[in-house]
Design a protein around this motif. Sequence first.
Motif, PDB file in Angstrom:
ATOM      1  N   LEU A  72       0.825  -1.208   0.000  1.00  0.00           N
ATOM      2  CA  LEU A  72       0.000   0.000   0.000  1.00  0.00           C
ATOM      3  C   LEU A  72       0.861   1.261   0.000  1.00  0.00           C
ATOM      4  O   LEU A  72       0.401   2.331   0.360  1.00  0.00           O
ATOM      5  N   ASP A  73       2.103   1.140  -0.426  1.00  0.00           N
ATOM      6  CA  ASP A  73       2.977   2.306  -0.324  1.00  0.00           C
ATOM      7  C   ASP A  73       3.062   3.136  -1.594  1.00  0.00           C
ATOM      8  O   ASP A  73       3.663   4.201  -1.592  1.00  0.00           O
ATOM      9  N   HIS A  74       2.473   2.673  -2.694  1.00  0.00           N
ATOM     10  CA  HIS A  74       2.528   3.456  -3.919  1.00  0.00           C
ATOM     11  C   HIS A  74       1.564   2.872  -4.950  1.00  0.00           C
ATOM     12  O   HIS A  74       0.995   1.806  -4.756  1.00  0.00           O
ATOM     13  N   GLY A  75       1.411   3.599  -6.049  1.00  0.00           N
ATOM     14  CA  GLY A  75       0.702   3.080  -7.201  1.00  0.00           C
ATOM     15  C   GLY A  75      -0.811   3.137  -7.100  1.00  0.00           C
ATOM     16  O   GLY A  75      -1.381   3.772  -6.200  1.00  0.00           O
ATOM     17  N   PRO A  76      -1.498   2.449  -8.035  1.00  0.00           N
ATOM     18  CA  PRO A  76      -2.965   2.499  -8.122  1.00  0.00           C
ATOM     19  C   PRO A  76      -3.674   2.010  -6.867  1.00  0.00           C
ATOM     20  O   PRO A  76      -4.737   2.506  -6.527  1.00  0.00           O
ATOM     21  N   ARG A  77      -3.078   1.046  -6.179  1.00  0.00           N
ATOM     22  CA  ARG A  77      -3.738   0.512  -4.985  1.00  0.00           C
ATOM     23  C   ARG A  77      -3.755   1.553  -3.863  1.00  0.00           C
ATOM     24  O   ARG A  77      -4.727   1.637  -3.105  1.00  0.00           O
ATOM     25  N   LEU A  78      -2.689   2.342  -3.773  1.00  0.00           N
ATOM     26  CA  LEU A  78      -2.664   3.419  -2.789  1.00  0.00           C
ATOM     27  C   LEU A  78      -3.667   4.502  -3.168  1.00  0.00           C
ATOM     28  O   LEU A  78      -4.384   5.032  -2.306  1.00  0.00           O
ATOM     29  N   SER A  79      -3.730   4.833  -4.461  1.00  0.00           N
ATOM     30  CA  SER A  79      -4.691   5.850  -4.918  1.00  0.00           C
ATOM     31  C   SER A  79      -6.112   5.404  -4.623  1.00  0.00           C
ATOM     32  O   SER A  79      -6.952   6.198  -4.174  1.00  0.00           O
ATOM     33  N   LEU A  80      -6.395   4.124  -4.862  1.00  0.00           N
ATOM     34  CA  LEU A  80      -7.724   3.582  -4.566  1.00  0.00           C
ATOM     35  C   LEU A  80      -8.007   3.671  -3.070  1.00  0.00           C
ATOM     36  O   LEU A  80      -9.110   4.068  -2.659  1.00  0.00           O
ATOM     37  N   HIS A  81      -7.028   3.316  -2.257  1.00  0.00           N
ATOM     38  CA  HIS A  81      -7.213   3.350  -0.800  1.00  0.00           C
ATOM     39  C   HIS A  81      -7.533   4.770  -0.325  1.00  0.00           C
ATOM     40  O   HIS A  81      -8.447   4.972   0.481  1.00  0.00           O
ATOM     41  N   ASN A  82      -6.776   5.745  -0.827  1.00  0.00           N
ATOM     42  CA  ASN A  82      -7.003   7.133  -0.416  1.00  0.00           C
ATOM     43  C   ASN A  82      -8.377   7.623  -0.856  1.00  0.00           C
ATOM     44  O   ASN A  82      -9.056   8.361  -0.125  1.00  0.00           O
ATOM     45  N   ARG A  83      -8.792   7.216  -2.047  1.00  0.00           N
ATOM     46  CA  ARG A  83     -10.101   7.629  -2.550  1.00  0.00           C
ATOM     47  C   ARG A  83     -11.220   7.034  -1.710  1.00  0.00           C
ATOM     48  O   ARG A  83     -12.189   7.721  -1.348  1.00  0.00           O
ATOM     49  N   VAL A  84     -11.074   5.770  -1.362  1.00  0.00           N
ATOM     50  CA  VAL A  84     -12.084   5.106  -0.523  1.00  0.00           C
ATOM     51  C   VAL A  84     -12.135   5.760   0.852  1.00  0.00           C
ATOM     52  O   VAL A  84     -13.217   6.007   1.400  1.00  0.00           O
ATOM     53  N   GLN A  85     -10.977   6.058   1.416  1.00  0.00           N
ATOM     54  CA  GLN A  85     -10.946   6.704   2.728  1.00  0.00           C
ATOM     55  C   GLN A  85     -11.631   8.070   2.708  1.00  0.00           C
ATOM     56  O   GLN A  85     -12.334   8.431   3.658  1.00  0.00           O
ATOM     57  N   SER A  86     -11.421   8.828   1.635  1.00  0.00           N
ATOM     58  CA  SER A  86     -12.047  10.149   1.562  1.00  0.00           C
ATOM     59  C   SER A  86     -13.561  10.025   1.507  1.00  0.00           C
ATOM     60  O   SER A  86     -14.285  10.843   2.091  1.00  0.00           O
ATOM     61  N   LEU A  87     -14.068   9.012   0.832  1.00  0.00           N
ATOM     62  CA  LEU A  87     -15.512   8.795   0.771  1.00  0.00           C
ATOM     63  C   LEU A  87     -16.054   8.372   2.129  1.00  0.00           C
ATOM     64  O   LEU A  87     -17.140   8.799   2.541  1.00  0.00           O
ATOM     65  N   ILE A  88     -15.314   7.546   2.824  1.00  0.00           N
ATOM     66  CA  ILE A  88     -15.738   7.118   4.163  1.00  0.00           C
ATOM     67  C   ILE A  88     -15.779   8.312   5.109  1.00  0.00           C
ATOM     68  O   ILE A  88     -16.728   8.478   5.884  1.00  0.00           O
ATOM     69  N   ARG A  89     -14.750   9.162   5.046  1.00  0.00           N
ATOM     70  CA  ARG A  89     -14.738  10.349   5.907  1.00  0.00           C
ATOM     71  C   ARG A  89     -15.894  11.284   5.586  1.00  0.00           C
ATOM     72  O   ARG A  89     -16.374  12.006   6.463  1.00  0.00           O
ATOM     73  N   ALA A  90     -16.354  11.249   4.330  1.00  0.00           N
ATOM     74  CA  ALA A  90     -17.493  12.083   3.939  1.00  0.00           C
ATOM     75  C   ALA A  90     -18.819  11.459   4.338  1.00  0.00           C
ATOM     76  O   ALA A  90     -19.871  12.074   4.168  1.00  0.00           O
ATOM     77  N   GLY A  91     -18.774  10.239   4.852  1.00  0.00           N
ATOM     78  CA  GLY A  91     -20.009   9.553   5.225  1.00  0.00           C
ATOM     79  C   GLY A  91     -20.694   8.889   4.050  1.00  0.00           C
ATOM     80  O   GLY A  91     -21.830   8.429   4.162  1.00  0.00           O
ATOM     81  N   ASP A  92     -20.006   8.820   2.913  1.00  0.00           N
ATOM     82  CA  ASP A  92     -20.586   8.231   1.705  1.00  0.00           C
ATOM     83  C   ASP A  92     -20.164   6.769   1.617  1.00  0.00           C
ATOM     84  O   ASP A  92     -19.369   6.374   0.754  1.00  0.00           O
ATOM     85  N   LEU A  93     -20.699   5.948   2.499  1.00  0.00           N
ATOM     86  CA  LEU A  93     -20.260   4.562   2.610  1.00  0.00           C
ATOM     87  C   LEU A  93     -20.643   3.737   1.396  1.00  0.00           C
ATOM     88  O   LEU A  93     -19.894   2.847   0.974  1.00  0.00           O
ATOM     89  N   ASP A  94     -21.804   4.014   0.837  1.00  0.00           N
ATOM     90  CA  ASP A  94     -22.244   3.233  -0.316  1.00  0.00           C
ATOM     91  C   ASP A  94     -21.317   3.444  -1.507  1.00  0.00           C
ATOM     92  O   ASP A  94     -20.934   2.480  -2.188  1.00  0.00           O
ATOM     93  N   ASN A  95     -20.940   4.686  -1.766  1.00  0.00           N
ATOM     94  CA  ASN A  95     -20.028   4.940  -2.883  1.00  0.00           C
ATOM     95  C   ASN A  95     -18.635   4.407  -2.584  1.00  0.00           C
ATOM     96  O   ASN A  95     -17.928   3.983  -3.505  1.00  0.00           O
ATOM     97  N   ALA A  96     -18.203   4.425  -1.338  1.00  0.00           N
ATOM     98  CA  ALA A  96     -16.918   3.832  -0.978  1.00  0.00           C
ATOM     99  C   ALA A  96     -16.917   2.353  -1.329  1.00  0.00           C
ATOM    100  O   ALA A  96     -15.946   1.816  -1.883  1.00  0.00           O
TER     101      ALA A  96
END
Length: 587
Positions: A72-96
């Motif tokens: 999880l230190d680089h690349g597309p998998r890290l980008s996906l992780h960060n994107r999912v986390q931002s959605l979770i922090r927004a309370g948008d669990l379904d889109n996460a």
Amino acid sequence: MTVARLILRSLRRPASLRTTTTTSITAAINPQSLPLQSQTTNLNILIPLRTFVLSSAVEQLDPIKPDSLTDLDHGPRLSLHNRVQSLIRAGDLDNASVVARHSLLFSIRPTVFTCNEIIASMYRAKRYLDAIALFNYFFKQSNIVPNVVSYNFLIVSHCENGEVDKALQVYQHIKDNAPFTPSQVTFRYLTKGLIDAGRIDEAVSLLWTMIWDGKGADSHVFNNIISGYLNLDNLEKANEFFDELKFSCRVYDGIINATFMEWFFSKGKPKEAMESYKSLLDKKFKMVPATCNKLLEVLLKWEKKPEAEALFNSMLDTHNPPVFPAVNSDTFNIMVNECFKMGKGSEAYSVFKKVGKSPKSKKPLIDMDRERYTDNGIIDSVFKKIVNAPMAKSFSMDTMGYSNIIMRYCENDMIDDAEKMYVEMRMKYLSPDVNIYKTLIDAYFNAGRIDKAIEKYTMMVDDGLRVIPTNANKWFSNMIENGKILECEPILSKMGKRDPKPDATTYDIVIRACCGALCYERALFLLQQMVDYDVGIAPILGEYVLEVFGKMGRQNEIYLLLNAKCSGYKENMSPFNAQEYMVVKPE
């Protein structure tokens, strides 16, 4: 620990604390070993009705080890992780959930850490069936290898959903198949689940199993047992286990004293409660913030305010980062909330900024005066270096602490104070989260301060934070009702440049408002966005824009736009079918 030592320790315990019968232990940890009529013969009963896959979590095999942090230190998998986390922090669990699941279609496999984040967010939202179903989807159907954290969230979801037997089956599956062993957290969840289900004897059996398996004594598991017996008003048993804890636990964090105190207070025995508290303080060992915070909550709940303030001050004095952090943002939140509860909101800020007086409790080199802040304040490079320089601080407040006090100010109609806290945290280079923006925007709308609400809404979008459809629709509707239609389109356009895209209903609200205000070009621009971004255009919206633009002789323009690229659909909304509205071009 040798077998002989375990046997000797077992014999030293009172008979009442020795293990229950072999049948009871077996039933707790291995239901398959019971007589056939007592077994669960169909593992598919583990599947909730709402599920993403038709398979059981306990059938999952673990052929390889789970992901490591290096995955999880680089690349597309890290980008996906960060994107999912931002959605979770927004309370948008379904889109996460959607983003992570859809990534598998593009050969970007989410790491186990990303999957765990989504499952944990579902659990925290009390969406237990969704948490269980996502476990099945990621770790069974998609063959991502779970780790012990994954299983722990599955276990606690089953327990909280009243399915402790299924949780026990998962526990047995870990023992039989996983390349790791159950953790102490596993036992915490299981013992609490069993006690909540009225099966305290099985919880006790599991406690001894944890110790015999070499996990060591865990004070939180003991606390579950002691709390269970206290809830049964069996103080004698609770004390026996407390004595056993003192013998078995190398590290005791004091949490059980808070449990005893709560029980004594509830039984109208404040003297005994405070004696328990004093016995803890007499030990004079350093307690982690989580333990002290629990003690603070109990003291404040039962109106022991002087003792709570003394404990708070002691924590501040003991706080000496990085050697020993004795307070956290939860500590300040508890004390700040007490100020508002007592109707003393004006004192909250002084509590929020309080520091220890002990020489070991380091004070900040500077403490910015919030009265000097302005919305457009500029910090010169020298001051910026001072603010960011490493320095011994009493406590560096985080976003959670600011979020709490801002929320409390807004709840008490002290919006200007909330705004000052917002500015202060920005000056300290902390990033406001979704909750802070939502709190402020709602407060400004409720107070009729529409321009300030729009300002914060714009800043939220500029900060790249996700605005979930429910909030977007509410805020745009408020803006429209207050005659701020022209301000809607720029905000929505910025939202459209980020994924996930705004909801089709959000576009519908703003497009209709623009048409109603004769802002046709803005409406057309947003409609073009919907087509370009594959946001589903509902037939009812298609009919509306064809009718509106048709009155101006621009029907073919809309027809060409809608036919240029048939939009996809989202959230079960039927896509716009341009053929239904085909306009015959003039010869």
